[in-house]
Design a protein around this motif. Structure first.
Motif, PDB file in Angstrom:
ATOM      1  N   GLY A  88       0.811  -1.059  -0.037  1.00 58.76           N
ATOM      2  CA  GLY A  88      -0.140  -0.038   0.130  1.00 58.76           C
ATOM      3  C   GLY A  88       1.132   1.431  -0.186  1.00 58.76           C
ATOM      4  O   GLY A  88       1.568   1.438   0.849  1.00 58.76           O
ATOM      5  N   GLY A  89       0.612   2.297  -1.071  1.00 64.78           N
ATOM      6  CA  GLY A  89       1.586   3.319  -1.037  1.00 64.78           C
ATOM      7  C   GLY A  89       2.911   2.986  -1.808  1.00 64.78           C
ATOM      8  O   GLY A  89       3.384   2.056  -2.042  1.00 64.78           O
ATOM      9  N   HIS A  90       3.646   4.144  -1.859  1.00 64.73           N
ATOM     10  CA  HIS A  90       4.915   4.198  -2.181  1.00 64.73           C
ATOM     11  C   HIS A  90       5.777   4.991  -1.498  1.00 64.73           C
ATOM     12  O   HIS A  90       5.427   5.753  -0.567  1.00 64.73           O
ATOM     13  CB  HIS A  90       4.941   4.765  -3.914  1.00 64.73           C
ATOM     14  CG  HIS A  90       4.194   4.011  -4.713  1.00 64.73           C
ATOM     15  ND1 HIS A  90       2.714   4.034  -4.856  1.00 64.73           N
ATOM     16  CD2 HIS A  90       4.830   3.369  -5.698  1.00 64.73           C
ATOM     17  CE1 HIS A  90       2.457   3.215  -5.812  1.00 64.73           C
ATOM     18  NE2 HIS A  90       3.665   2.808  -6.351  1.00 64.73           N
ATOM     19  N   ARG A  91       7.033   4.789  -1.626  1.00 62.30           N
ATOM     20  CA  ARG A  91       8.139   5.630  -0.783  1.00 62.30           C
ATOM     21  C   ARG A  91       9.373   6.068  -1.418  1.00 62.30           C
ATOM     22  O   ARG A  91       9.332   5.645  -2.661  1.00 62.30           O
ATOM     23  CB  ARG A  91       8.712   4.608   0.316  1.00 62.30           C
ATOM     24  CG  ARG A  91       9.238   3.360  -0.236  1.00 62.30           C
ATOM     25  CD  ARG A  91       9.556   2.138   0.781  1.00 62.30           C
ATOM     26  NE  ARG A  91      10.026   0.859   0.326  1.00 62.30           N
ATOM     27  CZ  ARG A  91      10.854   0.602   0.523  1.00 62.30           C
ATOM     28  NH1 ARG A  91      12.064   1.182   1.380  1.00 62.30           N
ATOM     29  NH2 ARG A  91      11.357  -0.759   0.122  1.00 62.30           N
ATOM     30  N   THR A  92      10.321   6.798  -1.088  1.00 62.63           N
ATOM     31  CA  THR A  92      11.333   7.180  -1.979  1.00 62.63           C
ATOM     32  C   THR A  92      12.752   6.352  -0.924  1.00 62.63           C
ATOM     33  O   THR A  92      12.748   6.197   0.065  1.00 62.63           O
ATOM     34  CB  THR A  92      11.724   8.759  -1.627  1.00 62.63           C
ATOM     35  OG1 THR A  92      10.402   9.446  -2.036  1.00 62.63           O
ATOM     36  CG2 THR A  92      13.096   9.115  -2.169  1.00 62.63           C
ATOM     37  N   VAL A  93      13.516   5.750  -2.009  1.00 61.81           N
ATOM     38  CA  VAL A  93      14.638   4.974  -1.334  1.00 61.81           C
ATOM     39  C   VAL A  93      15.828   5.598  -1.923  1.00 61.81           C
ATOM     40  O   VAL A  93      16.061   6.003  -2.915  1.00 61.81           O
ATOM     41  CB  VAL A  93      14.812   3.570  -2.081  1.00 61.81           C
ATOM     42  CG1 VAL A  93      15.831   2.659  -1.644  1.00 61.81           C
ATOM     43  CG2 VAL A  93      13.348   2.924  -1.633  1.00 61.81           C
ATOM     44  N   VAL A  94      16.866   5.837  -0.719  1.00 63.87           N
ATOM     45  CA  VAL A  94      18.117   6.483  -0.918  1.00 63.87           C
ATOM     46  C   VAL A  94      19.154   5.254  -0.742  1.00 63.87           C
ATOM     47  O   VAL A  94      19.120   4.228  -0.001  1.00 63.87           O
ATOM     48  CB  VAL A  94      18.335   7.327   0.230  1.00 63.87           C
ATOM     49  CG1 VAL A  94      19.925   7.952  -0.097  1.00 63.87           C
ATOM     50  CG2 VAL A  94      17.658   8.417   0.036  1.00 63.87           C
ATOM     51  N   SER A  95      19.933   5.288  -1.678  1.00 64.38           N
ATOM     52  CA  SER A  95      21.029   3.935  -1.889  1.00 64.38           C
ATOM     53  C   SER A  95      22.463   4.429  -2.362  1.00 64.38           C
ATOM     54  O   SER A  95      22.427   5.571  -2.826  1.00 64.38           O
ATOM     55  CB  SER A  95      20.408   2.871  -2.931  1.00 64.38           C
ATOM     56  OG  SER A  95      20.527   3.469  -4.146  1.00 64.38           O
ATOM     57  N   GLU A  96      23.155   3.729  -1.944  1.00 61.59           N
ATOM     58  CA  GLU A  96      24.908   4.023  -2.220  1.00 61.59           C
ATOM     59  C   GLU A  96      25.367   2.817  -2.875  1.00 61.59           C
ATOM     60  O   GLU A  96      25.202   1.744  -2.818  1.00 61.59           O
ATOM     61  CB  GLU A  96      25.668   4.254  -0.884  1.00 61.59           C
ATOM     62  CG  GLU A  96      25.378   5.474  -0.264  1.00 61.59           C
ATOM     63  CD  GLU A  96      26.290   5.631   0.917  1.00 61.59           C
ATOM     64  OE1 GLU A  96      26.872   4.906   1.415  1.00 61.59           O
ATOM     65  OE2 GLU A  96      26.344   7.168   1.221  1.00 61.59           O
ATOM     66  N   ARG A  97      25.836   3.248  -4.413  1.00 61.27           N
ATOM     67  CA  ARG A  97      26.407   2.131  -5.236  1.00 61.27           C
ATOM     68  C   ARG A  97      27.905   2.500  -5.453  1.00 61.27           C
ATOM     69  O   ARG A  97      28.083   3.547  -5.945  1.00 61.27           O
ATOM     70  CB  ARG A  97      25.540   2.077  -6.355  1.00 61.27           C
ATOM     71  CG  ARG A  97      24.008   1.735  -5.994  1.00 61.27           C
ATOM     72  CD  ARG A  97      23.217   1.796  -7.216  1.00 61.27           C
ATOM     73  NE  ARG A  97      21.787   1.793  -6.968  1.00 61.27           N
ATOM     74  CZ  ARG A  97      20.873   1.301  -7.920  1.00 61.27           C
ATOM     75  NH1 ARG A  97      21.142   1.222  -9.004  1.00 61.27           N
ATOM     76  NH2 ARG A  97      19.714   1.246  -7.565  1.00 61.27           N
ATOM     77  N   PHE A  98      28.715   1.580  -5.141  1.00 59.81           N
ATOM     78  CA  PHE A  98      30.246   1.668  -5.537  1.00 59.81           C
ATOM     79  C   PHE A  98      30.651   1.153  -6.621  1.00 59.81           C
ATOM     80  O   PHE A  98      30.303   0.094  -7.221  1.00 59.81           O
ATOM     81  CB  PHE A  98      31.034   1.218  -4.441  1.00 59.81           C
ATOM     82  CG  PHE A  98      30.640   1.839  -3.088  1.00 59.81           C
ATOM     83  CD1 PHE A  98      31.560   2.740  -2.486  1.00 59.81           C
ATOM     84  CD2 PHE A  98      29.801   1.687  -2.180  1.00 59.81           C
ATOM     85  CE1 PHE A  98      31.392   3.483  -1.165  1.00 59.81           C
ATOM     86  CE2 PHE A  98      29.314   2.172  -0.741  1.00 59.81           C
ATOM     87  CZ  PHE A  98      30.389   3.445  -0.429  1.00 59.81           C
ATOM     88  N   TYR A  99      31.737   1.737  -7.490  1.00 57.28           N
ATOM     89  CA  TYR A  99      32.249   1.149  -8.406  1.00 57.28           C
ATOM     90  C   TYR A  99      33.634   1.465  -8.685  1.00 57.28           C
ATOM     91  O   TYR A  99      34.052   2.557  -7.681  1.00 57.28           O
ATOM     92  CB  TYR A  99      31.536   1.833  -9.621  1.00 57.28           C
ATOM     93  CG  TYR A  99      31.585   3.163  -9.997  1.00 57.28           C
ATOM     94  CD1 TYR A  99      32.498   3.677 -10.781  1.00 57.28           C
ATOM     95  CD2 TYR A  99      30.315   3.975  -9.282  1.00 57.28           C
ATOM     96  CE1 TYR A  99      32.537   4.936 -10.959  1.00 57.28           C
ATOM     97  CE2 TYR A  99      30.546   5.224  -9.736  1.00 57.28           C
ATOM     98  CZ  TYR A  99      31.493   5.795 -10.544  1.00 57.28           C
ATOM     99  OH  TYR A  99      31.634   7.066 -10.390  1.00 57.28           O
ATOM    100  N   LEU A 100      34.376   0.907  -9.381  1.00 52.28           N
ATOM    101  CA  LEU A 100      35.778   1.059  -9.829  1.00 52.28           C
ATOM    102  C   LEU A 100      36.005   2.117 -11.053  1.00 52.28           C
ATOM    103  O   LEU A 100      35.343   1.724 -12.010  1.00 52.28           O
ATOM    104  CB  LEU A 100      36.452  -0.036  -9.830  1.00 52.28           C
ATOM    105  CG  LEU A 100      36.777  -0.901  -8.831  1.00 52.28           C
ATOM    106  CD1 LEU A 100      37.414  -2.297  -9.222  1.00 52.28           C
ATOM    107  CD2 LEU A 100      37.412  -0.296  -7.450  1.00 52.28           C
ATOM    108  N   ALA A 101      36.752   3.032 -10.888  1.00 51.84           N
ATOM    109  CA  ALA A 101      37.157   3.920 -12.126  1.00 51.84           C
ATOM    110  C   ALA A 101      37.993   3.718 -12.743  1.00 51.84           C
ATOM    111  O   ALA A 101      39.251   3.646 -12.019  1.00 51.84           O
ATOM    112  CB  ALA A 101      36.771   5.379 -11.707  1.00 51.84           C
TER     113      ALA A 101
END
Length: 226
Positions: A88-101
């Motif tokens: 029921g309903g929706h939400r906002t999700v904050v995430s951190e995603r790491f990578y190699l440059a």
């Protein structure tokens, strides 16, 4: 006698998650066995629930030479209108995603010559698109140059003899980090929980393998993977 297939993993960005859960997505500092097996499975057209085919690829001995250590970077993501777990309903999700440059790796597979020939053929004409951990992280150059394939030998021989993939400043003696499958009884064995057992949706499973971490000064000259 075994054969070895040498692959070049070069891209502006790569991500090799090993402990990712929920909204936090990590990356290892070099390609994981699970990630590489998944890439090979995509090239071969292996479906997620084909556990026997996954096991066949995971049975190959695996090694990595780090020709250029990547720079660890982080993306900050905000995703809106994500359905709640209650439905029921929706939400906002904050995430951190790491990578190699800007990382550069020599990835080595050791096993039966026929099996490596099968993989080389699939990489030349992949069934599904291949990428380095995320769909946007595509190779900057061919994984396997045209006309090349498996050669007799071992990973240890290939790590030392394969030409450097990048350039090294003149006069600098380069030592590259290596991570290679080893037996559990090796005196310097380290555990990695990235040996894939199943990629099936909702039933992903891995087991632990052992590796030895070392350094090598590879051969100069020759023809790199270009």
């Amino acid at each position: 006698m075994t054969s070895v297939l040498a692959l070049c993993f070069d891209a502006p960005m790569q991500s090799w998650g090993s402990r990712s859960h929920g909204v936090d997505r990590d990356t290892a500092l070099e390609p994981t066995k699970s990630g590489v097996v998944g890439l090979l499975a995509a090239a071969l057209g292996v479906e997620r629930d084909q556990d026997e085919e996954v096991a066949r690829l995971a049975a190959l001995r695996f090694g990595v030479r780090v020709d250029r250590e990547g720079v660890l970077e982080r993306d900050y993501h905000v995703t809106q209108n994500v359905p709640t777990t209650s439905g029921g309903g929706h939400r906002t999700v904050v995430s951190e995603r790491f990578y190699l440059a800007d990382a550069l790796f020599l990835v080595l597979l050791e096993g039966p010559h026929d099996e490596l020939e099968r993989i080389a053929g699939a990489l030349a004409d992949p069934r599904y698109r291949v990428y380095f951990g995320r769909k946007a992280f595509v190779p900057a150059r061919p994984l396997l140059p045209p006309g090349t394939g498996p050669r007799p030998g071992t990973i240890e021989q290939a790590i030392a003899e394969h030409p450097r993939l990048g350039t090294t400043p003149q006069g600098v003696i380069a030592e590259f980090r290596t991570v290679v499958d080893c037996v559990p009884t090796h005196p310097r064995a380290e555990a990695r929980h990235d040996h894939p057992v199943s990629f099936a949706q909702g039933k992903r499973k891995h087991r632990t393998r052992t590796v030895v971490v070392d350094t090598v000064t590879p051969a100069a000259g020759g023809t790199p993977c270009t």
